[in-house]
Design an enzyme around this catalytic site. Structure first.
Site, PDB file in Angstrom:
ATOM      1  N   ALA A 190       0.861  -1.187   0.000  1.00 25.75           N
ATOM      2  CA  ALA A 190       0.000   0.000   0.000  1.00 25.75           C
ATOM      3  C   ALA A 190       0.893   1.232   0.000  1.00 25.75           C
ATOM      4  O   ALA A 190       1.909   1.269   0.701  1.00 25.75           O
ATOM      5  CB  ALA A 190      -0.910   0.003   1.227  1.00 25.75           C
ATOM      6  N   LYS A 191       0.510   2.226  -0.772  1.00 27.11           N
ATOM      7  CA  LYS A 191       1.311   3.456  -0.840  1.00 27.11           C
ATOM      8  C   LYS A 191       0.797   4.410   0.235  1.00 27.11           C
ATOM      9  O   LYS A 191       0.029   5.345  -0.038  1.00 27.11           O
ATOM     10  CB  LYS A 191       1.226   4.069  -2.236  1.00 27.11           C
ATOM     11  N   ALA A 192       1.206   4.140   1.460  1.00 29.40           N
ATOM     12  CA  ALA A 192       0.743   4.894   2.620  1.00 29.40           C
ATOM     13  C   ALA A 192       1.833   5.848   3.091  1.00 29.40           C
ATOM     14  O   ALA A 192       3.030   5.519   3.041  1.00 29.40           O
ATOM     15  CB  ALA A 192       0.359   3.947   3.747  1.00 29.40           C
ATOM     16  N   TYR A 216       6.732   5.993   4.409  1.00 24.88           N
ATOM     17  CA  TYR A 216       7.815   6.813   3.885  1.00 24.88           C
ATOM     18  C   TYR A 216       8.630   7.500   4.978  1.00 24.88           C
ATOM     19  O   TYR A 216       9.604   8.200   4.680  1.00 24.88           O
ATOM     20  CB  TYR A 216       7.255   7.808   2.867  1.00 24.88           C
TER      21      TYR A 216
END
Length: 308
Positions: A160-162, A166
């Protein structure tokens, strides 16, 4: 390197346009408190036929999957977000730009249970050049293997690009820059190569392209997928496999892929030169075709471009 962000006048928020300076969230929003936010990064390229967004549907489909994973699905469909993205580019009168659809939980509760925190959707766009610098696409970058490992599967959902994912990427980049490198490569918890701070990784070994398998420690990159299709079309043998750290030191060529990084050559790892220390022939071949398709200068046989 990417510098200070250039703003644009308008941001789309849940069906309306608001001024850039008015796109604010509360200090007690769950996005701020607990990183309850998912996003995408998409590029719009200037082409001979006008502005075109690269693989917009695929990005928004991945955004929807990230939202579902974190139980924060917005009211807007992929089709509605597609139109909103295009409308925001038009509203800001941009011919090439970066598009950042974001879905987050706003203010409503201080609890980690989000039932009282509203879901908000934003689409900012802004002009953005080469992420790792104007010369990086030709001359390549120097990187190091980070001391920070990518997370073990089933700890956080790396697919998931959460936003919260990052924080680790920021640690990797800060460490690399403090040591004089442009970027970092992360190893998985078992010591095998995973990905960069925000890019997938490819090696060229004996005329074949090699990339780490998707093992739950990295993001399934859309540019990664594009490069796999392009390499196949070019008749280049591609292997998705386990990659050990020492393979980095013996590769003939190496490059990062990502929406921001596009296809960026790597000229050294841990102060060891990769190949001839410059963009290699297979890297250049793949890079040129990728950019030609993205910029509308070559046939778009995969239907990747959405024209405004």
């Amino acid at each position: 390197m990417a510098g200070r962000l250039a703003s644009s006048p308008w941001i789309w928020k849940d069906g309306d346009f608001i001024r850039w300076e008015d796109a604010n969230v509360h200090i007690l929003s769950l996005a701020v408190q607990f990183a309850a936010s998912v996003f995408e990064g998409v590029r719009c390229y200037g082409t001979p036929r006008g502005p075109a967004v690269f693989r917009l549907h695929d990005h928004l489909r991945r955004l929807a999957t990230s939202c579902r994973t974190y139980r924060m699905e917005p009211e807007h469909s992929i089709e509605e977000l597609t139109e909103a993205s295009l409308a925001t580019i038009r509203k800001n009168e941009l011919t090439s730009c970066y598009v950042r659809p974001m879905v987050l939980r706003g203010f409503g509760s201080a609890s980690m249970h989000p039932e009282h925190s509203p879901i908000e959707t934003y689409i900012p766009v802004w002009p953005w050049g080469a992420y790792l610098g104007d010369e990086a696409l030709e001359k390549g970058v120097d990187v190091c293997v980070s001391s920070w490992n990518r997370p073990r599967p089933n700890t956080i959902p790396s697919g998931a690009k959460a936003s919260g994912n990052y924080i680790l990427s920021a640690l990797m980049v800060m460490e690399a820059r403090s040591r004089g490198y442009a970027e970092a490569i992360g190893l998985g918890p078992g010591g095998l190569v995973s990905e960069g701070s925000g890019q997938n990784l490819f090696l060229v070994v004996d005329g074949e392209v090699v990339t780490p398998i998707l093992d739950g420690t990295s993001l399934s990159g859309i540019t990664r997928h594009s490069v796999l299709r392009i390499a196949e079309a070019e008749g280049i043998v591609v292997r998705e496999q386990l990659v050990s750290r020492e393979m980095l030191y013996g590769a003939d060529e190496m490059f990062f892929t990502g929406t921001a990084s596009e296809v960026t050559p790597i000229r050294s790892v841990d102060d060891l030169q990769v190949g001839d220390g410059r963009r290699g022939p297979l890297t250049e071949r793949i890079q040129r075709r990728f950019l030609a398709v993205a910029r509308g200068e070559a046939p778009d046989e995969w239907g990747w471009l959405t024209y405004l």
